[in-house]
Motif scaffolding. Structure first.
Motif, PDB file in Angstrom:
ATOM      1  N   GLY A   1       0.724  -1.292  -0.028  1.00  8.52           N
ATOM      2  CA  GLY A   1      -0.084   0.009   0.043  1.00  8.52           C
ATOM      3  C   GLY A   1       0.746   1.128  -0.034  1.00  8.52           C
ATOM      4  N   ALA A   2       0.226   2.286   0.465  1.00 10.80           N
ATOM      5  CA  ALA A   2       1.092   3.655   0.623  1.00 10.80           C
ATOM      6  C   ALA A   2       2.324   3.477   1.395  1.00 10.80           C
ATOM      7  CB  ALA A   2       0.107   4.640   1.083  1.00 10.80           C
ATOM      8  N   ASN A   3       2.459   2.483   2.577  1.00 14.83           N
ATOM      9  CA  ASN A   3       3.567   2.290   3.397  1.00 14.83           C
ATOM     10  C   ASN A   3       4.810   1.979   2.380  1.00 14.83           C
ATOM     11  OD1 ASN A   3       2.104   2.750   5.657  1.00 14.83           O
ATOM     12  ND2 ASN A   3       1.659   0.447   5.914  1.00 14.83           N
ATOM     13  N   VAL A   4       4.588   1.416   1.124  1.00 13.20           N
ATOM     14  CA  VAL A   4       5.925   1.358   0.364  1.00 13.20           C
ATOM     15  C   VAL A   4       6.837   2.553   0.201  1.00 13.20           C
ATOM     16  CG1 VAL A   4       4.667   1.945  -1.978  1.00 13.20           C
ATOM     17  CG2 VAL A   4       6.488   0.097  -1.757  1.00 13.20           C
ATOM     18  N   LEU A   5       6.242   3.638   0.533  1.00 13.05           N
ATOM     19  CA  LEU A   5       7.085   4.769   0.283  1.00 13.05           C
ATOM     20  C   LEU A   5       8.106   4.895   1.660  1.00 13.05           C
ATOM     21  CD1 LEU A   5       4.463   7.186  -0.662  1.00 13.05           C
ATOM     22  CD2 LEU A   5       6.094   6.162  -2.024  1.00 13.05           C
ATOM     23  N   VAL A   6       7.971   4.151   2.648  1.00  9.96           N
ATOM     24  CA  VAL A   6       8.577   4.254   3.767  1.00  9.96           C
ATOM     25  C   VAL A   6       9.095   3.119   4.486  1.00  9.96           C
ATOM     26  CG1 VAL A   6       7.741   6.604   4.629  1.00  9.96           C
ATOM     27  CG2 VAL A   6       6.771   4.555   5.436  1.00  9.96           C
TER      28      VAL A   6
END
Length: 133
Positions: A21-26
């Motif tokens: 999900g958007a956690n791929v960014l961090v």
């Protein structure tokens, strides 16, 4: 700018967003993650190095994470990648090097998806499809 570079990046980027999900960014690289996801993470990390590009990529990734089957959000991420490539002459070369050093696998997602790394023919998944030459 070679559009095939963006095409080559999208399966890995989409796999990374699908997995995290958007956690791929961090999220730090996960040892158990498949190679395609790790490549997607590396591609995103490189795309995000540029402070001007980062916010646009982040929004596009977050939107795609919220609706993985939405072609408009995939298209929005593609568009942001194209803009980034036009703005940074060295970026395309770096991304091509990342892709060349990987063993990218195709990943199908969604109803009636087809996973291929290259296709020179016809692929049909529709109901009652007719193929004419």
């Amino acid at each position: 700018m070679d559009p095939s570079l963006v095409d080559a990046m999208m399966p890995s980027l989409t796999a990374a967003v699908a997995a995290y999900g958007a956690n791929v960014l961090v999220r730090a690289e996960d040892v158990a993650a498949v190679e395609t996801v790790r490549l997607g993470q590396r591609l995103l990390a490189r795309l995000r190095r540029n402070e001007d590009v980062r916010p646009r990529i982040d929004v596009a990734v977050q939107d795609l994470a919220s609706a993985l089957d939405d072609e408009d959000f995939r298209g929005a991420l593609r568009a942001q990648i194209k803009k980034a490539l036009k703005e940074d002459a060295d970026l395309a070369s770096e991304l091509e090097t990342l892709l060349a050093g990987s063993r990218v696998t195709a990943q199908a997602m969604g109803a009636r998806s087809v996973a291929v790394t290259r296709n020179d023919g016809i692929i049909s998944t529709g109901d009652n499809a007719t193929i004419q030459r």
